[in-house]
Structures are given as structure tokens and as C-alpha cells.
Design an enzyme around this catalytic site. Structure first.
Site, PDB file in Angstrom:
ATOM      1  N   HIS A  19       0.522  -1.208  -0.301  1.00 46.74           N
ATOM      2  CA  HIS A  19       0.147   0.074  -0.050  1.00 46.74           C
ATOM      3  C   HIS A  19       0.847   1.160  -0.192  1.00 46.74           C
ATOM      4  O   HIS A  19       2.241   1.160  -0.038  1.00 46.74           O
ATOM      5  CB  HIS A  19      -1.112   0.152   0.911  1.00 46.74           C
ATOM      6  CG  HIS A  19      -0.274  -0.029   2.623  1.00 46.74           C
ATOM      7  ND1 HIS A  19       0.439   0.844   2.709  1.00 46.74           N
ATOM      8  CD2 HIS A  19      -0.272  -1.466   2.870  1.00 46.74           C
ATOM      9  CE1 HIS A  19       1.014  -0.331   3.763  1.00 46.74           C
ATOM     10  NE2 HIS A  19       0.309  -1.177   4.686  1.00 46.74           N
ATOM     11  N   HIS A  78       4.356   0.706   2.154  1.00 46.43           N
ATOM     12  CA  HIS A  78       5.402   0.581   1.268  1.00 46.43           C
ATOM     13  C   HIS A  78       5.818   1.059   0.521  1.00 46.43           C
ATOM     14  O   HIS A  78       6.926   1.536  -0.288  1.00 46.43           O
ATOM     15  CB  HIS A  78       4.551  -0.769   0.474  1.00 46.43           C
ATOM     16  CG  HIS A  78       4.157  -2.076   2.112  1.00 46.43           C
ATOM     17  ND1 HIS A  78       2.638  -2.237   2.049  1.00 46.43           N
ATOM     18  CD2 HIS A  78       4.801  -2.616   3.069  1.00 46.43           C
ATOM     19  CE1 HIS A  78       2.598  -2.874   2.931  1.00 46.43           C
ATOM     20  NE2 HIS A  78       3.844  -3.651   3.489  1.00 46.43           N
TER      21      HIS A  78
END
Length: 414
Positions: free
Chosen positions: A66, A69
Site C-alpha cells: 500500500h 510501502h
């Protein structure tokens, strides 16, 4: 005219829009189109990926990537530059899941993960199987996390950090990076990894990246997708509790600074205003007088503010079930005393429905009498604050109790 881009404070969380704005203001160097993203599944294939002239950075994930990250990957890309290399690992590590935890239902979205990693600036995605990482089954020899690994998350999930450190050590060996990037949302994990790298002389720099949040304050997590709409509303209490503690601490420090400038005349002013029937002004002067004469209450005030929010959330439908709320020293994750001065981490873990969530925020506590607090208000966030021992010779007696302001479950400002 546009304003200059803001460089994010490394000790403060960002929401998703701030993370994207920071990346827009400090874009990652472009990746050479002649070096496409490599998806590899074996250590041998990873060794065959051409290594660039610059530094190699690794971002370790369990997939279901997501924006949090992506922020790590972009931070790694910026750090190593166009001549460097960014490797993203995607591996759901069975060693760090305990009995009854969500290993089987943990989301696996490799195609989407590769796409996001590529867009964020990765050069390679290493997505090994369990057999590749643990040939012959679970390893007989593992890395022990030590005393820090038995606290908080380690107490709630026995053996969790041993599993984390074992796989991190293996992936560091397999990817051979110069730098490794981890999110500050998993503050205890970052701390034990940093300690392992130092204690065992891993030739790698561990880099922490600020927490990324949704616009409503919820820390980004792959587990957020498990929350129903009512559960998500309850889950907001985690971040609200942390922000309540932060804001209450800031209010106390502001009162301390004001007390230092006003002095002990505030006590006499409070009595005079009360005699005139000016109750609100008298209460304000009373609070300043208390701050001038009384001891610092930072840690206890922060704990109380956060706990009040969480106790309210326990009465919501669905309720929040608290696992722990802890205010700890970042160096060893032990609880700090009320007289503590320096940086601390306020950490919380709770379940909403069947989903377990964690969050944390960094706080800085000032030391000494009001004069010292005023001198350091808004200053550097160093571990040790200067203490001023000087005190007035005729300080009035402190009032019986400080004023309090109740907080609702989601009432804290961000």
C-alpha cells in the site's frame, strides 16, 4: 506562487497525502528504462540480477503493498540515487505468526505488489517461496530477540520477534544490501532489527521511515482491509488516543512556558480574580500558578489522556479491546518513569472485531523547573534535555490539583 516543499520531520507521522506531497517535492531519481523491474523467486535468480554501481537498498515486506510501502520504496530510491538499486522482498514469513493468528488469510497480491513496487522505483522484486527461504523446513537455529523481544508485542505474541529477526537476517544475507528501510509504525520491530544489526555486526545501515496515515488518522496497514465500516470507526480510537496524548503534553508544555514568563504573581492574581467573581480568568491564573509551583507531569498526563480515549472506545459498538498501552524508552522498550526526560514512544495495540492493530507516536519530555521547560519549548528532540536547578526562594504552595479537560473517544485533533 507556490511555497517551498516541506521536508518531513523524521520523528513525525505523515498521512498519505503528505507522503505523496513529500515525494512530489523530493522526487526519486528516474530509473533507467533499460533496466526493467526484475521479478525473481529464487536466491540464484536474485544473484543473477545485475548489480548497479551505486548502493543497494532493500525494502522488506510481506506483500499486500500500500502507500506506506510505496513511501519506503521511494525513500530508498531517493537515498541510493539513479546509480543505485532498490530491491523489494515479498515474503509472508510463517515463523512470526503464532497459533491462531492470520497466516492463512494474510492477503497475497503479488501481481499488484510488483506493479506498485515498479511505480515507486524498485529495480527488483524478490518473492521467494517458503521452501526457498527455509529449505528442509523450519530452521533449527534461530536468532533470539533478547529481553526487548519479550515486551509488548513480544509478550502478546511469544516468539514473534525471534521469527522476525531470523527471516530478516536471512533476507539481509540473500539480498546483500548496503541499506535496509523499515517503517516506524512497527517501532518495536525497527528497534530489535537495529539492535540485531549492531550487535551482530551486519554491514548494513538500518533506516527508519515515518508512519504514513490515512486522512482520518488510521495508520496504513495491510490488515485495515479486514475492517468493516463500523469496525474502522472504532479503530480510529488508536490514533485518536495517541494524538490526545501528544496534544495534552503540548498544552502542559505551553502552560509551563507561560508560567515561566508570568512568575509566581499568578497565584495572587488567581485569588484576586476569584474575589471579583471572574471565575474563568481565575481558573486560568490558577492553572498557571500550578504549573509554576508543581512538578512536571508529562508522562502521567500523556498516559492518562490516551487511556481516557481508549476507555471510551471500549464502550463503542463494536468495542475496542485493548491489548496494551505503553510509554517506553526507545532504546529498550521498558516503561519510562514519571520523572523521565527525553524521547519516548507511546505504543498501543488493540483488537477491533477479529483484527489486531498497532500504532505508536514519538513524544519528547522536557526536564527541570518551568525555566528549563520554557527554554526547551519547541527545541531539538534530543535524548537528553538540559535541567535547570535554580528555583525561586519563596515559591507559594501548589494548588491541590491541576485543571483537567475530558477527551472524547475521537475528539483529539491530529
Amino acid at each position: 506562487m507556490t511555497s517551498a516543499p516541506q521536508i518531513p520531520d523524521p520523528d513525525q507521522p505523515m498521512d498519505a497525502s503528505q507522503a505523496r506531497s513529500a515525494d512530489a517535492g523530493h522526487p526519486a531519481p528516474p530509473v533507467d528504462a533499460s533496466h526493467p523491474v526484475h521479478l525473481v523467486h529464487t536466491a540464484a535468480a536474485l544473484r543473477d540480477v545485475p548489480r548497479r554501481a551505486g548502493a543497494r537498498a532493500v525494502v522488506m515486506t510481506m506483500g499486500a503493498l500500500h502507500e506506506g510501502h510505496a513511501t519506503l520504496i521511494r525513500a530508498a530510491r531517493r537515498r541510493v540515487g539513479p546509480r543505485g538499486q532498490v530491491v523489494v522482498t515479498v515474503f509472508v514469513n510463517p515463523l512470526q505468526f503464532g497459533a491462531g493468528e492470520d497466516l492463512d488469510r494474510y492477503p497475497r497480491t503479488l501481481d499488484a505488489d510488483v506493479e506498485l513496487a515498479a511505480a515507486a522505483g524498485a529495480d527488483a522484486v524478490f518473492a521467494p517461496s517458503v521452501d526457498e527461504v527455509y529449505p528442509g523446513g523450519e530452521p533449527q537455529i534461530r536468532i533470539a530477540a533478547g529481553p526487548m523481544g519479550t515486551l509488548l508485542e513480544g509478550a502478546s505474541r511469544p516468539g514473534h520477534f525471534d521469527g522476525v529477526l531470523t527471516v530478516v537476517a536471512k533476507l539481509l544475507h540473500l539480498t546483500a544490501p548496503d541499506l535496509a528501510f523499515y517503517g516506524q509504525k512497527d517501532a518495536q520491530q525497527l528497534a530489535v532489527i537495529t539492535r540485531m544489526a549492531a550487535d551482530l555486526n551486519f554491514p548494513v545501515e538500518i533506516v527508519g521511515v515515518p508512519t504514513v496515515r490515512e486522512e482520518d488518522g488510521l495508520a496504513l496497514s495491510s490488515r485495515n482491509r479486514y475492517l468493516s465500516a463500523p469496525e474502522r470507526r472504532t479503530a480510529l480510537a488508536l490514533s485518536a488516543a495517541l494524538f490526545a496524548a501528544r496534544d495534552r503534553l503540548a498544552a502542559e508544555e505551553a502552560l509551563r512556558a507561560r508560567a515561566a514568563s508570568v512568575g509566581h504573581a499568578a497565584q495572587h492574581r488567581s485569588a484576586a480574580l476569584a474575589a471579583l467573581g471572574e471565575d474563568r480568568a481565575a481558573a486560568d491564573a490558577h492553572a498557571v500558578a500550578y504549573a509554576a509551583a508543581g512538578p512536571l507531569h508529562g508522562p502521567s498526563v500523556a498516559r492518562a489522556a490516551a487511556r481516557a480515549v481508549l476507555e471510551d472506545a471500549a464502550r463503542l459498538d463494536p468495542p475496542l479491546t485493548l491489548d496494551y498501552l505503553a510509554l517506553v524508552d526507545p532504546s529498550d522498550f521498558t516503561e519510562i518513569p514519571d520523572a523521565y526526560a527525553g524521547e519516548a514512544i507511546l505504543a498501543v495495540a488493540a483488537k477491533v472485531g477479529s483484527t489486531r492493530l498497532i500504532d505508536n507516536i514519538r513524544l519528547v519530555f522536557r526536564a527541570g523547573r518551568p525555566e528549563a521547560a520554557a527554554a526547551h519549548h519547541g527545541g531539538a528532540t534530543t535524548r537528553d534535555a538540559t535541567t535547570t536547578d535554580a528555583a525561586p526562594s519563596a515559591a507559594p504552595a501548589a494548588p491541590a490539583a491541576p485543571p483537567t479537560t475530558p477527551q472524547g473517544p475521537l475528539g483529539a485533533t491530529r
